[in-house]
Write a protein that holds these residues in place. Structure first.
Motif, short mmCIF file in Angstrom:
data_model
loop_
_atom_site.label_atom_id
_atom_site.label_comp_id
_atom_site.label_asym_id
_atom_site.label_seq_id
_atom_site.Cartn_x
_atom_site.Cartn_y
_atom_site.Cartn_z
N ARG A 123 0.38 -2.05 10.73
CA ARG A 123 0.70 -2.20 9.31
C ARG A 123 -0.14 -1.28 8.43
N MET A 124 -1.27 -0.82 8.93
CA MET A 124 -2.09 0.12 8.17
C MET A 124 -1.52 1.53 8.20
N GLY A 125 -0.52 1.76 9.08
CA GLY A 125 0.14 3.06 9.06
C GLY A 125 -0.13 3.93 10.26
N LEU A 126 -0.42 3.33 11.40
CA LEU A 126 -0.61 4.07 12.63
C LEU A 126 0.58 3.75 13.55
N ALA A 127 1.35 4.78 13.90
CA ALA A 127 2.56 4.57 14.71
C ALA A 127 2.47 5.40 15.98
#
Length: 233
Positions: free
Chosen positions: A75-79
């Motif tokens: 959810r912090m933006g690491l994919a």
């Protein structure tokens, strides 16, 4: 964007990572290179919180994340585009993409279905097909598109061209070059060094869970002995 210091990870009593240091600046393309079994995927799992770090620090956008849960880190933006793709076989292409749609950064041009199709035109006629009806190359395009639909700050690709036909590999390289031009921060794990030195800014080579070399593309391109010694190409 990402700062890894002294990362150590073990599976039970078997230690795999021994003090990994790695940093990626915003807008940069970086690589993590090494032979099979040297700790690349374990490093990725530790960054994602899937395998808990034994020691060290991982900072993502200024916040320590090594003790956070995988869903919080995502959810912090690491994919991640995982090795083996791992798309949902019983969902359609459209459903696979929409299932991960999120706005995890404030880009003025967020990733949408239309943007993913523009990046991968081959998916346009496959929207209604199930994941298990796609070719390996189409599945890889879908896996990358699915990760982009989260609008990540950092995109990690673990062996994104593994097992693909040369024509499809070229399509993936084209995609990554386009993402770089758009300012997407990327960490790539792959074995095609000749392509990576043209794509990436900086490289980290690991062997037996330890960093053995770090530097820019010019330095790596100028020393093919590093490729043979640590990557086996």
């Amino acid at each position: 964007m990402l700062e890894v210091v002294g990362l150590e990870t073990a599976y039970g009593s078997s230690q795999v990572l021994f003090g990994i240091d790695l940093s990626i600046r915003q807008g940069e393309v970086a690589t993590l290179l090494g032979r099979n079994g040297m700790g690349k995927t374990t490093t990725v799992r530790s960054l994602l919180g899937l395998t808990r770090a034994k020691a060290g620090q991982v900072r993502f956008r200024g916040e320590r994340i090594e003790a956070l849960s995988p869903d919080r880190i995502a959810r912090m933006g690491l994919a991640v585009v995982p090795e083996g793709r791992q798309i949902f076989p019983n969902l359609s292409v459209r459903e696979n993409l929409l299932a991960f749609a999120a706005r995890r950064n404030a880009s003025e041009t967020p990733w949408t279905l239309d943007r993913v199709v523009a990046l991968f035109p081959a998916l346009a006629d496959r929207f209604g097909h199930m994941g298990n009806q796609l070719s390996g190359g189409e599945q890889q395009m879908l896996a990358i598109g699915r990760a982009l639909m989260t609008n990540p700050h950092l995109l990690i690709l673990d062996e994104a061209t593994e097992g693909l036909a040369p024509r499809i590999r070229e399509e993936i390289w084209r995609c990554l070059a386009q993402l770089r031009a758009q300012g997407q921060t990327i960490l790539v794990i792959d074995k095609y060094v000749q392509r990576l030195v043209k794509l990436a800014d900086r490289h980290t080579l690991i062997e037996r869970g330890q960093v053995v070399w770090q530097g820019g593309s010019a330095a790596l391109a100028a020393d093919p002995s590093l490729w043979h010694r640590y990557i086996g190409v």
